[in-house]
Every structure is written in C-alpha cells, then in structure tokens.
Design a protein around this motif. Structure first.
Motif, PDB file in Angstrom:
ATOM      1  N   THR A   1       9.160  42.101 -19.918  1.00 28.45           N
ATOM      2  CA  THR A   1       9.269  40.518 -20.098  1.00 28.45           C
ATOM      3  C   THR A   1       8.074  39.923 -20.017  1.00 28.45           C
ATOM      4  O   THR A   1       6.903  40.371 -19.720  1.00 28.45           O
ATOM      5  CB  THR A   1      10.097  40.119 -18.702  1.00 28.45           C
ATOM      6  OG1 THR A   1       9.316  40.461 -17.616  1.00 28.45           O
ATOM      7  CG2 THR A   1      11.486  40.774 -18.605  1.00 28.45           C
ATOM      8  N   PRO A   2       8.070  38.586 -20.324  1.00 31.66           N
ATOM      9  CA  PRO A   2       6.775  38.005 -20.169  1.00 31.66           C
ATOM     10  C   PRO A   2       5.856  38.057 -19.182  1.00 31.66           C
ATOM     11  O   PRO A   2       4.704  38.217 -18.963  1.00 31.66           O
ATOM     12  CB  PRO A   2       7.046  36.089 -20.751  1.00 31.66           C
ATOM     13  CG  PRO A   2       8.256  36.449 -21.472  1.00 31.66           C
ATOM     14  CD  PRO A   2       8.862  37.762 -20.959  1.00 31.66           C
ATOM     15  N   GLN A   3       6.793  38.011 -17.776  1.00 32.67           N
ATOM     16  CA  GLN A   3       6.265  38.207 -16.485  1.00 32.67           C
ATOM     17  C   GLN A   3       5.313  39.303 -16.585  1.00 32.67           C
ATOM     18  O   GLN A   3       4.339  39.543 -15.985  1.00 32.67           O
ATOM     19  CB  GLN A   3       7.364  37.815 -15.656  1.00 32.67           C
ATOM     20  CG  GLN A   3       6.840  38.463 -13.921  1.00 32.67           C
ATOM     21  CD  GLN A   3       6.078  37.752 -13.398  1.00 32.67           C
ATOM     22  OE1 GLN A   3       5.676  36.053 -13.782  1.00 32.67           O
ATOM     23  NE2 GLN A   3       5.249  37.911 -12.628  1.00 32.67           N
ATOM     24  N   GLN A   4       6.056  40.563 -16.887  1.00 27.48           N
ATOM     25  CA  GLN A   4       5.602  41.989 -16.878  1.00 27.48           C
ATOM     26  C   GLN A   4       4.402  41.838 -17.559  1.00 27.48           C
ATOM     27  O   GLN A   4       3.401  42.567 -17.219  1.00 27.48           O
ATOM     28  CB  GLN A   4       6.628  42.754 -17.197  1.00 27.48           C
ATOM     29  CG  GLN A   4       7.844  42.989 -16.251  1.00 27.48           C
ATOM     30  CD  GLN A   4       8.999  43.860 -16.835  1.00 27.48           C
ATOM     31  OE1 GLN A   4       9.389  43.891 -17.909  1.00 27.48           O
ATOM     32  NE2 GLN A   4       9.630  44.448 -15.870  1.00 27.48           N
TER      33      GLN A   4
ATOM     34  N   SER B   1      12.110  36.390 -24.452  1.00 30.61           N
ATOM     35  CA  SER B   1      12.948  37.192 -23.617  1.00 30.61           C
ATOM     36  C   SER B   1      12.454  38.380 -23.389  1.00 30.61           C
ATOM     37  O   SER B   1      12.353  39.050 -22.293  1.00 30.61           O
ATOM     38  CB  SER B   1      14.467  37.263 -24.112  1.00 30.61           C
ATOM     39  OG  SER B   1      14.553  37.758 -25.335  1.00 30.61           O
ATOM     40  N   ARG B   2      11.547  39.023 -24.550  1.00 32.81           N
ATOM     41  CA  ARG B   2      10.946  40.175 -24.248  1.00 32.81           C
ATOM     42  C   ARG B   2       9.631  40.389 -25.054  1.00 32.81           C
ATOM     43  O   ARG B   2       9.708  39.488 -26.367  1.00 32.81           O
ATOM     44  CB  ARG B   2      11.945  41.482 -24.702  1.00 32.81           C
ATOM     45  CG  ARG B   2      11.358  42.748 -24.422  1.00 32.81           C
ATOM     46  CD  ARG B   2      12.550  43.982 -24.387  1.00 32.81           C
ATOM     47  NE  ARG B   2      13.432  43.698 -25.256  1.00 32.81           N
ATOM     48  CZ  ARG B   2      13.612  44.442 -26.410  1.00 32.81           C
ATOM     49  NH1 ARG B   2      12.565  45.425 -26.524  1.00 32.81           N
ATOM     50  NH2 ARG B   2      14.408  44.240 -27.366  1.00 32.81           N
TER      51      ARG B   2
ATOM     52  N   PHE C   1       2.324  39.516 -19.163  1.00 35.72           N
ATOM     53  CA  PHE C   1       1.191  38.777 -18.930  1.00 35.72           C
ATOM     54  C   PHE C   1       0.610  38.680 -17.638  1.00 35.72           C
ATOM     55  O   PHE C   1      -0.494  38.557 -17.189  1.00 35.72           O
ATOM     56  CB  PHE C   1       1.678  37.399 -19.449  1.00 35.72           C
ATOM     57  CG  PHE C   1       1.657  36.962 -20.805  1.00 35.72           C
ATOM     58  CD1 PHE C   1       0.337  37.293 -21.604  1.00 35.72           C
ATOM     59  CD2 PHE C   1       3.163  36.867 -21.314  1.00 35.72           C
ATOM     60  CE1 PHE C   1       0.788  37.131 -23.013  1.00 35.72           C
ATOM     61  CE2 PHE C   1       3.273  36.708 -22.780  1.00 35.72           C
ATOM     62  CZ  PHE C   1       2.008  36.796 -23.488  1.00 35.72           C
ATOM     63  N   LYS C   2       1.713  39.027 -16.603  1.00 36.82           N
ATOM     64  CA  LYS C   2       1.027  38.948 -15.083  1.00 36.82           C
ATOM     65  C   LYS C   2       0.967  40.403 -14.424  1.00 36.82           C
ATOM     66  O   LYS C   2       0.077  40.598 -13.599  1.00 36.82           O
ATOM     67  CB  LYS C   2       2.189  38.237 -14.330  1.00 36.82           C
ATOM     68  CG  LYS C   2       2.318  36.841 -14.570  1.00 36.82           C
ATOM     69  CD  LYS C   2       1.212  35.693 -14.315  1.00 36.82           C
ATOM     70  CE  LYS C   2       1.454  34.568 -14.369  1.00 36.82           C
ATOM     71  NZ  LYS C   2       0.396  33.385 -14.135  1.00 36.82           N
ATOM     72  N   GLU C   3       1.771  41.397 -15.027  1.00 35.21           N
ATOM     73  CA  GLU C   3       1.560  42.710 -14.597  1.00 35.21           C
ATOM     74  C   GLU C   3       1.383  43.891 -15.496  1.00 35.21           C
ATOM     75  O   GLU C   3       2.411  44.870 -15.800  1.00 35.21           O
ATOM     76  CB  GLU C   3       2.871  42.983 -13.742  1.00 35.21           C
ATOM     77  CG  GLU C   3       3.349  41.984 -12.849  1.00 35.21           C
ATOM     78  CD  GLU C   3       4.656  42.038 -12.397  1.00 35.21           C
ATOM     79  OE1 GLU C   3       5.415  42.972 -12.817  1.00 35.21           O
ATOM     80  OE2 GLU C   3       5.175  40.965 -11.793  1.00 35.21           O
TER      81      GLU C   3
ATOM     82  N   ARG D   1       4.911  33.521 -23.941  1.00 33.24           N
ATOM     83  CA  ARG D   1       5.114  33.499 -22.535  1.00 33.24           C
ATOM     84  C   ARG D   1       6.227  32.718 -21.963  1.00 33.24           C
ATOM     85  O   ARG D   1       7.182  32.832 -20.997  1.00 33.24           O
ATOM     86  CB  ARG D   1       3.727  32.889 -21.662  1.00 33.24           C
ATOM     87  CG  ARG D   1       3.757  32.945 -20.193  1.00 33.24           C
ATOM     88  CD  ARG D   1       2.504  32.271 -19.602  1.00 33.24           C
ATOM     89  NE  ARG D   1       1.494  33.410 -19.595  1.00 33.24           N
ATOM     90  CZ  ARG D   1       0.293  33.112 -19.262  1.00 33.24           C
ATOM     91  NH1 ARG D   1      -0.310  31.723 -19.145  1.00 33.24           N
ATOM     92  NH2 ARG D   1      -0.705  34.150 -19.365  1.00 33.24           N
ATOM     93  N   GLU D   2       6.169  31.369 -22.564  1.00 34.57           N
ATOM     94  CA  GLU D   2       7.351  30.422 -22.455  1.00 34.57           C
ATOM     95  C   GLU D   2       8.826  31.004 -22.959  1.00 34.57           C
ATOM     96  O   GLU D   2       9.687  30.304 -22.136  1.00 34.57           O
ATOM     97  CB  GLU D   2       7.044  29.009 -22.816  1.00 34.57           C
ATOM     98  CG  GLU D   2       7.828  27.850 -22.516  1.00 34.57           C
ATOM     99  CD  GLU D   2       7.415  26.610 -23.061  1.00 34.57           C
ATOM    100  OE1 GLU D   2       8.280  25.518 -23.054  1.00 34.57           O
ATOM    101  OE2 GLU D   2       6.203  26.383 -23.595  1.00 34.57           O
TER     102      GLU D   2
END
Length: 240
Positions: A219-222, A204-205, A224-226, A200-201
């Motif tokens: 991306t980590p955002q996509q 980059s992908r 882990f969050k979405e 997560r930290e």
C-alpha cells in the motif's frame, strides 16, 4: 483482471524484466514507480503486447495475450493507453480524434460516438475545444484529450505511461485531477509515474521496480512510510 506470470523481457544481453509475477484486480489503481531504466514503461507496454515479452504470460480477463492465436486487436480495444507524448492526429479536430476509433473499430454510428465524446469533453471542461486542432491546445489540454480518446472506447482498464512527464509543471495538476476522478469512479488503472504525491494519494497498491524485478510492493502507507529494502529507501531519499 490482469495476471502477469513469469514475465521476462530481454533486448539481446540486456535483461529489462526478470520473471515478474503480479495480479491486478478489477477496480485497483496500481502505481508503478522506480528509477530510470528500471523497466517500468517496458512492463506497462508488455501488458497490452505493444512490447512482446521474451517469456512469460499476460492473462487479461481470462485470455492469454501471449498466445499467437489470440486476437490482440480485439483485446486491446478494452485496454486504454495514454502515452507520454499525446499522439493526437494533427490533421483531425479534437472531436474527430475522439470518434474515429469507436466508429472504425466498434462500428458505432457517428451520432453515438459524438454524443459520448462530447459528454466526456464536458466532464473535463473542454467541450468548447471540440472543433479545435491539436496545435491550438496546451500540453495539459492535449493530454486530457488523449485520456478522453482512450475512454471513448469504453475500456475495462486504463494504462498510463508517465502521462505528465512531457508537461510543464503548471499543467500537471489538471491532468492528475482527471486521473483522480477516474480512480474515484472505479476505473482499473495501471500508472507508471514519477508523481509520488499522486501515487501516495490515489494508488491502492504501489509496485517499486528496480533492476528488472518488483523489488517491493504494498500500500502507499507501506511503501512510503515503512519501506523494507535498502533499494527502496535509497530511491525515496532521492525523490521525496
């Protein structure tokens, strides 16, 4: 830097990887996550041909590693590999472990190889262990030395196969810190990991492997969050 085209790997009737396509760009930090048995380590080992693909291509810096005419040893010198088990030579000191490959494979002088090795050991806080034997090191120290051993060959990309899975929990952080510094310095990295915080930290992908395919990537955002797929949602519910 690395182009994976239609990569498949079978062991008899067992399909481990099934028609995988992906591109790894210079400077990217790719974290590969997924359940046990998903083919993560096999995927990583196919990248430098430690595992021979059943079909497909691995193009590394414009060279097809699956072509029988390709000199694999030449290209592997530019792909550093760090394993779960540290694989240090027990009969050699730390410094000798670090200098033997540059001296034998790249024909470097002992002075040049030792100078680079000591510089890298200083960066990871282990310069005082240069004359130690692997048996005298903790697990975290051994893995940091294993990372430096790969860096001594000045690779273009670093491959990590679950580098913290064999470590006691209190030693994991010191190894991940070294990897974070590598990422910050711009090293291209492909990391098979169970450390979701690191992915997560630092990534980059993120590639989520399941059932032999890249079931989802982003991306980590996509990731882990979405998460989009039920397969990824179920996996994250178990590991987070």
């Amino acid at each position: 830097m690395i182009s994976v085209k239609k990569l498949s790997k079978r062991f008899d009737d067992l399909v481990v990887l099934d028609n995988i396509d992906t591109e790894i760009e210079k400077g990217e930090v790719i974290c590969v996550i997924g359940p046990s048995g998903a083919g993560k380590s096999t995927f990583l080992r196919c990248l430098n041909m430690l595992e021979t693909p059943t079909s497909g291509q691995i193009i590394f810096e414009g060279n097809d590693l699956t072509d029988p005419k390709t000199n694999l040893n030449l290209h592997r010198q530019r792909m550093g590999m760090v394993f779960q088990q540290f694989n240090l030579f027990p009969h050699m000191t730390v410094l000798d472990n670090l200098t033997c490959a540059p001296m034998m494979l790249k024909k470097e002088s002992k002075e040049k190889a030792e100078s680079r090795a000591m510089d890298l050991l200083k960066r990871i806080g282990l310069a005082d262990k240069a004359g130690a034997w692997p048996a005298q090191l903790s697990g975290g120290q051994k893995q940091r030395v294993a990372i430096v051993r790969a860096l001594c060959m000045e690779p273009d990309v670093m491959l990590f196969d679950e580098p913290t899975s064999a470590l006691d929990p209190e030693m994991v952080g010191e190894v991940l810190d070294v990897m974070k510094h590598l990422a910050e310095a711009g090293m291209t990295m492909v990391v098979v990991t169970h450390e979701m915080g690191f992915a997560r930290e630092v990534a980059s992908r993120v590639l989520f492997l399941a059932d032999g395919i890249i079931a989802e990537e982003g991306t980590p955002q996509q990731i882990f969050k979405e998460p989009k797929t039920e397969r990824l949602k179920g996996f994250l519910a178990k590991v987070l």
